[in-house]
Design a protein around this motif. Structure first.
Motif, PDB file in Angstrom:
ATOM      1  N   TRP A 165     -28.646  74.035 -13.471  1.00  0.00           N
ATOM      2  CA  TRP A 165     -29.527  73.934 -12.309  1.00  0.00           C
ATOM      3  C   TRP A 165     -28.836  73.165 -11.184  1.00  0.00           C
ATOM      4  N   TRP A 166     -28.192  72.054 -11.509  1.00  0.00           N
ATOM      5  CA  TRP A 166     -27.544  71.218 -10.504  1.00  0.00           C
ATOM      6  C   TRP A 166     -26.386  71.953  -9.830  1.00  0.00           C
ATOM      7  N   ALA A 167     -25.582  72.653 -10.631  1.00  0.00           N
ATOM      8  CA  ALA A 167     -24.469  73.414 -10.064  1.00  0.00           C
ATOM      9  C   ALA A 167     -24.993  74.482  -9.099  1.00  0.00           C
ATOM     10  N   LEU A 168     -26.015  75.199  -9.527  1.00  0.00           N
ATOM     11  CA  LEU A 168     -26.589  76.245  -8.678  1.00  0.00           C
ATOM     12  C   LEU A 168     -27.264  75.657  -7.448  1.00  0.00           C
ATOM     13  N   TYR A 169     -27.945  74.538  -7.622  1.00  0.00           N
ATOM     14  CA  TYR A 169     -28.613  73.873  -6.505  1.00  0.00           C
ATOM     15  C   TYR A 169     -27.603  73.461  -5.445  1.00  0.00           C
ATOM     16  N   CYS A 170     -26.446  72.988  -5.880  1.00  0.00           N
ATOM     17  CA  CYS A 170     -25.411  72.556  -4.933  1.00  0.00           C
ATOM     18  C   CYS A 170     -24.745  73.748  -4.252  1.00  0.00           C
ATOM     19  N   ILE A 171     -24.690  74.883  -4.947  1.00  0.00           N
ATOM     20  CA  ILE A 171     -24.138  76.099  -4.342  1.00  0.00           C
ATOM     21  C   ILE A 171     -25.113  76.649  -3.301  1.00  0.00           C
ATOM     22  N   ASP A 172     -26.388  76.740  -3.685  1.00  0.00           N
ATOM     23  CA  ASP A 172     -27.425  77.222  -2.775  1.00  0.00           C
ATOM     24  C   ASP A 172     -28.787  76.944  -3.409  1.00  0.00           C
ATOM     25  N   ALA A 183     -39.182  69.988 -15.246  1.00  0.00           N
ATOM     26  CA  ALA A 183     -39.354  70.475 -16.610  1.00  0.00           C
ATOM     27  C   ALA A 183     -38.025  70.699 -17.334  1.00  0.00           C
ATOM     28  N   LEU A 184     -36.917  70.460 -16.662  1.00  0.00           N
ATOM     29  CA  LEU A 184     -35.611  70.727 -17.272  1.00  0.00           C
ATOM     30  C   LEU A 184     -35.288  69.772 -18.414  1.00  0.00           C
ATOM     31  N   GLY A 185     -35.688  68.528 -18.262  1.00  0.00           N
ATOM     32  CA  GLY A 185     -35.587  67.563 -19.365  1.00  0.00           C
ATOM     33  C   GLY A 185     -34.305  66.763 -19.478  1.00  0.00           C
ATOM     34  N   GLY A 186     -33.281  67.103 -18.693  1.00  0.00           N
ATOM     35  CA  GLY A 186     -32.015  66.376 -18.802  1.00  0.00           C
ATOM     36  C   GLY A 186     -31.804  65.388 -17.669  1.00  0.00           C
ATOM     37  N   LYS A 187     -30.677  64.694 -17.731  1.00  0.00           N
ATOM     38  CA  LYS A 187     -30.316  63.729 -16.693  1.00  0.00           C
ATOM     39  C   LYS A 187     -28.931  64.071 -16.141  1.00  0.00           C
ATOM     40  N   ILE A 188     -28.735  63.763 -14.870  1.00  0.00           N
ATOM     41  CA  ILE A 188     -27.490  64.070 -14.180  1.00  0.00           C
ATOM     42  C   ILE A 188     -26.880  62.783 -13.646  1.00  0.00           C
ATOM     43  N   TYR A 189     -25.569  62.649 -13.798  1.00  0.00           N
ATOM     44  CA  TYR A 189     -24.909  61.451 -13.255  1.00  0.00           C
ATOM     45  C   TYR A 189     -24.863  61.545 -11.740  1.00  0.00           C
ATOM     46  N   TRP A 190     -25.330  60.453 -11.093  1.00  0.00           N
ATOM     47  CA  TRP A 190     -25.315  60.407  -9.635  1.00  0.00           C
ATOM     48  C   TRP A 190     -25.178  58.958  -9.172  1.00  0.00           C
ATOM     49  N   GLN A 191     -24.071  58.652  -8.512  1.00  0.00           N
ATOM     50  CA  GLN A 191     -23.850  57.343  -7.906  1.00  0.00           C
ATOM     51  C   GLN A 191     -24.098  56.181  -8.881  1.00  0.00           C
ATOM     52  N   GLY A 192     -23.493  56.289 -10.053  1.00  0.00           N
ATOM     53  CA  GLY A 192     -23.523  55.177 -10.990  1.00  0.00           C
ATOM     54  C   GLY A 192     -24.624  55.192 -12.020  1.00  0.00           C
ATOM     55  N   GLU A 193     -25.540  56.142 -11.917  1.00  0.00           N
ATOM     56  CA  GLU A 193     -26.666  56.184 -12.856  1.00  0.00           C
ATOM     57  C   GLU A 193     -26.938  57.618 -13.307  1.00  0.00           C
ATOM     58  N   LEU A 194     -27.687  57.744 -14.400  1.00  0.00           N
ATOM     59  CA  LEU A 194     -28.177  59.049 -14.841  1.00  0.00           C
ATOM     60  C   LEU A 194     -29.586  59.215 -14.298  1.00  0.00           C
ATOM     61  N   VAL A 195     -29.788  60.254 -13.500  1.00  0.00           N
ATOM     62  CA  VAL A 195     -31.086  60.437 -12.844  1.00  0.00           C
ATOM     63  C   VAL A 195     -31.665  61.812 -13.171  1.00  0.00           C
ATOM     64  N   SER A 196     -32.945  61.973 -12.936  1.00  0.00           N
ATOM     65  CA  SER A 196     -33.613  63.243 -13.210  1.00  0.00           C
ATOM     66  C   SER A 196     -33.316  64.238 -12.091  1.00  0.00           C
ATOM     67  N   PRO A 197     -33.363  65.530 -12.401  1.00  0.00           N
ATOM     68  CA  PRO A 197     -33.163  66.550 -11.367  1.00  0.00           C
ATOM     69  C   PRO A 197     -34.133  66.398 -10.200  1.00  0.00           C
ATOM     70  N   ALA A 198     -35.362  66.010 -10.498  1.00  0.00           N
ATOM     71  CA  ALA A 198     -36.361  65.863  -9.445  1.00  0.00           C
ATOM     72  C   ALA A 198     -35.939  64.814  -8.421  1.00  0.00           C
ATOM     73  N   VAL A 199     -35.295  63.748  -8.890  1.00  0.00           N
ATOM     74  CA  VAL A 199     -34.813  62.695  -7.978  1.00  0.00           C
ATOM     75  C   VAL A 199     -33.746  63.259  -7.037  1.00  0.00           C
ATOM     76  N   LEU A 200     -32.823  64.039  -7.591  1.00  0.00           N
ATOM     77  CA  LEU A 200     -31.782  64.640  -6.767  1.00  0.00           C
ATOM     78  C   LEU A 200     -32.353  65.668  -5.811  1.00  0.00           C
ATOM     79  N   GLN A 201     -33.343  66.385  -6.240  1.00  0.00           N
ATOM     80  CA  GLN A 201     -33.991  67.391  -5.393  1.00  0.00           C
ATOM     81  C   GLN A 201     -34.596  66.721  -4.167  1.00  0.00           C
ATOM     82  N   GLN A 202     -35.161  65.553  -4.363  1.00  0.00           N
ATOM     83  CA  GLN A 202     -35.769  64.820  -3.250  1.00  0.00           C
ATOM     84  C   GLN A 202     -34.717  64.211  -2.323  1.00  0.00           C
ATOM     85  N   ALA A 203     -33.531  63.929  -2.898  1.00  0.00           N
ATOM     86  CA  ALA A 203     -32.472  63.283  -2.119  1.00  0.00           C
ATOM     87  C   ALA A 203     -31.734  64.252  -1.213  1.00  0.00           C
ATOM     88  N   PHE A 204     -31.814  65.542  -1.528  1.00  0.00           N
ATOM     89  CA  PHE A 204     -31.078  66.541  -0.735  1.00  0.00           C
ATOM     90  C   PHE A 204     -32.036  67.533  -0.106  1.00  0.00           C
TER      91      PHE A 204
END
Length: 204
Positions: A165-172, A183-204
């Motif tokens: 999801w993150w790779a595709l989100y960054c592509i488009d 609902a994805l359930g995983g965490k993504i490394y971002w700026q020193g921490e593991l965060v939820s996809p929803a957090v990254l979605q709000q940041a971009f």
């Protein structure tokens, strides 16, 4: 003795997320890179993830984006994935992504090499994270991988589908409009921490 001191110092700075202090340490860039490559093997995954980030920062800010230095780092990362290396570079794909992202156009030849490891279940997450890093800097270089990334959204492994999801989100972002990030359930490394996809979605 000096190398051991730097490793201890850098590991401590990674633990406290002091990336700018690492970049500005009084040491040659190649010395910093060597220590950070070694820290990719740490038992603490957060130290390894932060070493990935710091590696990209050192290459970009201290090595002046020198392509040949970056190429040498990528060659060492690829060697770590070779059975003959004697080690296992589980963080090598994401480190490759961080390195390629420092000079994406100049290092574009390594993108298909990095992506070639995506079918290894031990490396899939790292490869997808690496693709996202490159996409954030130069999405045109990875857009044609979209069809190959999409099936990973259906992986039973929550980390893999989250990173797809993150790779595709960054592509488009439009590619994953129908995917419920929360609902994805995983965490993504971002700026020193593991965060939820929803957090990254709000940041971009």
């Amino acid at each position: 003795m000096m190398a051991g001191w730097y490793k201890t110092r850098i590991k401590g700075l990674l633990a406290s997320k002091q990336f700018s202090e690492i970049v500005n340490l009084d040491a040659k860039p190649k010395s910093l890179i060597k220590v950070l490559l070694g820290l990719l093997y740490e038992k603490d995954p957060m130290i390894s993830w932060r070493a990935v980030q710091a590696l990209g920062l050192v290459l970009e800010q201290r090595a002046g984006g020198e392509v040949e230095v970056a190429r040498e780092v990528i060659r060492r990362l690829l060697w770590s994935l070779n059975d003959e290396s004697g080690g296992t570079g589980w963080y090598a794909p994401q480190a490759m992504g961080a390195v390629i992202a420092t000079r994406p156009e100049a290092l574009a030849e390594y993108i298909p090499i990095m992506f070639s490891f995506v079918d290894d279940p031990r490396l899939t997450t790292g490869v997808l994270w690496g693709m996202a890093e490159v996409a954030r800097k130069k999405r045109a270089l990875v857009q044609h991988y979209t069809a190959e990334i999409l099936p990973w959204l259906d992986s039973p492994d929550r980390q893999i589908r989250t990173h797809a999801w993150w790779a595709l989100y960054c592509i488009d972002p439009r590619l994953v409009l129908q995917v419920e990030a929360s609902a994805l359930g995983g965490k993504i490394y971002w700026q020193g921490e593991l965060v939820s996809p929803a957090v990254l979605q709000q940041a971009f």
